[in-house]
Design a protein around this motif. Structure first.
Motif, PDB file in Angstrom:
ATOM      1  N   ARG A 229       0.817  -1.221   0.000  1.00 24.96           N
ATOM      2  CA  ARG A 229       0.000   0.000   0.000  1.00 24.96           C
ATOM      3  C   ARG A 229       0.849   1.269   0.000  1.00 24.96           C
ATOM      4  O   ARG A 229       0.507   2.277   0.627  1.00 24.96           O
ATOM      5  N   LYS A 230       1.958   1.220  -0.722  1.00 33.63           N
ATOM      6  CA  LYS A 230       2.857   2.372  -0.767  1.00 33.63           C
ATOM      7  C   LYS A 230       2.698   3.192  -2.046  1.00 33.63           C
ATOM      8  O   LYS A 230       3.129   4.344  -2.103  1.00 33.63           O
ATOM      9  N   LYS A 231       2.119   2.587  -3.071  1.00 32.38           N
ATOM     10  CA  LYS A 231       1.917   3.290  -4.327  1.00 32.38           C
ATOM     11  C   LYS A 231       0.712   2.697  -5.055  1.00 32.38           C
ATOM     12  O   LYS A 231       0.265   1.592  -4.742  1.00 32.38           O
ATOM     13  N   ILE A 232       0.191   3.458  -6.029  1.00 36.34           N
ATOM     14  CA  ILE A 232      -0.962   3.020  -6.813  1.00 36.34           C
ATOM     15  C   ILE A 232      -0.490   1.973  -7.830  1.00 36.34           C
ATOM     16  O   ILE A 232       0.384   2.244  -8.651  1.00 36.34           O
ATOM     17  N   ILE A 233      -1.079   0.791  -7.762  1.00 33.05           N
ATOM     18  CA  ILE A 233      -0.714  -0.305  -8.671  1.00 33.05           C
ATOM     19  C   ILE A 233      -1.908  -0.590  -9.577  1.00 33.05           C
ATOM     20  O   ILE A 233      -3.053  -0.674  -9.102  1.00 33.05           O
ATOM     21  N   VAL A 234      -1.632  -0.726 -10.873  1.00 33.67           N
ATOM     22  CA  VAL A 234      -2.700  -1.037 -11.824  1.00 33.67           C
ATOM     23  C   VAL A 234      -2.429  -2.380 -12.475  1.00 33.67           C
ATOM     24  O   VAL A 234      -1.279  -2.832 -12.551  1.00 33.67           O
ATOM     25  N   CYS A 235      -3.490  -3.024 -12.930  1.00 31.97           N
ATOM     26  CA  CYS A 235      -3.355  -4.302 -13.641  1.00 31.97           C
ATOM     27  C   CYS A 235      -2.680  -4.055 -14.985  1.00 31.97           C
ATOM     28  O   CYS A 235      -3.068  -3.152 -15.728  1.00 31.97           O
ATOM     29  N   GLU A 236      -1.678  -4.855 -15.282  1.00 33.16           N
ATOM     30  CA  GLU A 236      -0.937  -4.648 -16.523  1.00 33.16           C
ATOM     31  C   GLU A 236      -1.713  -5.114 -17.752  1.00 33.16           C
ATOM     32  O   GLU A 236      -1.298  -4.863 -18.884  1.00 33.16           O
ATOM     33  N   TYR A 237      -2.865  -5.763 -17.550  1.00 28.33           N
ATOM     34  CA  TYR A 237      -3.693  -6.232 -18.673  1.00 28.33           C
ATOM     35  C   TYR A 237      -4.859  -5.295 -18.965  1.00 28.33           C
ATOM     36  O   TYR A 237      -5.080  -4.899 -20.109  1.00 28.33           O
ATOM     37  N   CYS A 238      -5.641  -4.954 -17.935  1.00 22.62           N
ATOM     38  CA  CYS A 238      -6.849  -4.147 -18.152  1.00 22.62           C
ATOM     39  C   CYS A 238      -6.713  -2.705 -17.679  1.00 22.62           C
ATOM     40  O   CYS A 238      -7.561  -1.874 -17.994  1.00 22.62           O
ATOM     41  N   GLY A 239      -5.659  -2.396 -16.900  1.00 22.49           N
ATOM     42  CA  GLY A 239      -5.439  -1.030 -16.446  1.00 22.49           C
ATOM     43  C   GLY A 239      -6.223  -0.638 -15.222  1.00 22.49           C
ATOM     44  O   GLY A 239      -6.150   0.519 -14.776  1.00 22.49           O
TER      45      GLY A 239
END
Length: 272
Positions: A229-239
């Motif tokens: 929970r240190k940075k915003i992570i997005v799915c590398e497939y759907c965003g």
């Protein structure tokens, strides 16, 4: 008095939590819209169809009026032609030579042909008027049918809206209160993701090592980053933005531990 914190200065954990709360609220609004089903679209389609039919009827009416005016003009010309024929017939009695007689006879023939042409055009125009009138009556009947259907659909839609209006307004106010707690740049990105996703989800939690939106496998390192929970992570497939299930307040069922396999008694007996 507590000092208001700028959304941009909030820790990532709080940003994710606010985003997920906003997503939950918006999903509830989507659920209400789903209850209405296709009724709003059906109402819009019926209104558009009625408008198109009304425009068609108006065009038919205008064309019929124009054709009736044309008939009146042709009848007036026939009256003038007949007056000329009577005058030419009178002049035939007073002719003094064959040349004058031939000229008058040609004028008479011409006027008779002109009368016949006008009468033919009047008959054709009357046929066109009859066809337009039939089309107009058919369109008016369709308007009456579509209007009856529209009244029924509107009544059904009004009933559903009246039942869910208060709840929807409350949810929209709740969503607005969450939006002011999210920095504009992140909120814009979230809305864009949500708009492009089929199910309207902009932020999802990781479940069974997969993205909760597209269900593609999330690499272990990314899962670790999500849990940190240190940075915003997005799915590398759907965003879609990923959030830790615990932070989202979701309890996932732990997979059952695999039981150790029992040794074969037949092999044991052979060894003995």
């Amino acid at each position: 008095m507590a000092k208001k914190i700028d959304p941009a200065d909030m820790p990532v954990e709080q940003k994710l939590k606010n985003l997920y709360q906003l997503q939950t609220t918006l999903s509830e609004i989507d659920r209400i819209k789903t209850l209405r089903g296709e009724l709003p679209l059906e109402v819009q389609d019926l209104e558009d169809e009625i408008e198109g039919l009304t425009t068609r009827v108006n065009k038919f009416t205008e064309e019929v009026e124009g054709l009736k005016t044309e008939i009146e003009q042709r009848r007036a010309k026939i009256v003038k032609d007949q007056e000329l024929l009577e005058r030419y017939d009178g002049q035939l009695r007073d002719v003094k030579n064959n040349r004058e007689y031939d000229m008058l006879q040609k004028e008479i023939d011409y006027q008779k042909l002109d009368v016949q042409l006008h009468e033919k055009r009047i008959a054709q125009t009357n046929e066109r008027i009859a066809a337009l009138t039939a089309d107009c009556q058919k369109a008016e009947e369709q308007i009456r049918e579509r209007t009856a259907d529209l009244d029924i659909k509107k009544s059904e839609l009004d009933d559903i809206v009246s039942e869910t209006k208060a709840e929807e307004e409350k949810l929209r106010e709740k969503a607005k209160s969450y939006e002011v707690q999210i920095e504009p740049r992140l909120l814009t990105a979230f809305k864009r993701i949500r708009k492009n996703s089929r199910n309207g989800l902009g932020i999802v939690y990781v479940q069974r090592d997969s993205c909760g939106g597209c269900f593609n496998k999330v690499p272990p390192q990314r899962q670790l980053d999500v849990r940190m929970r240190k940075k915003i992570i997005v799915c590398e497939y759907c965003g879609r933005i990923l959030i830790d299930p615990e932070l989202a307040g979701v309890k996932l069922d732990k997979p059952a531990e695999a039981k150790p396999k029992r040794r074969s008694t037949r092999k044991t007996a052979k060894k003995a």
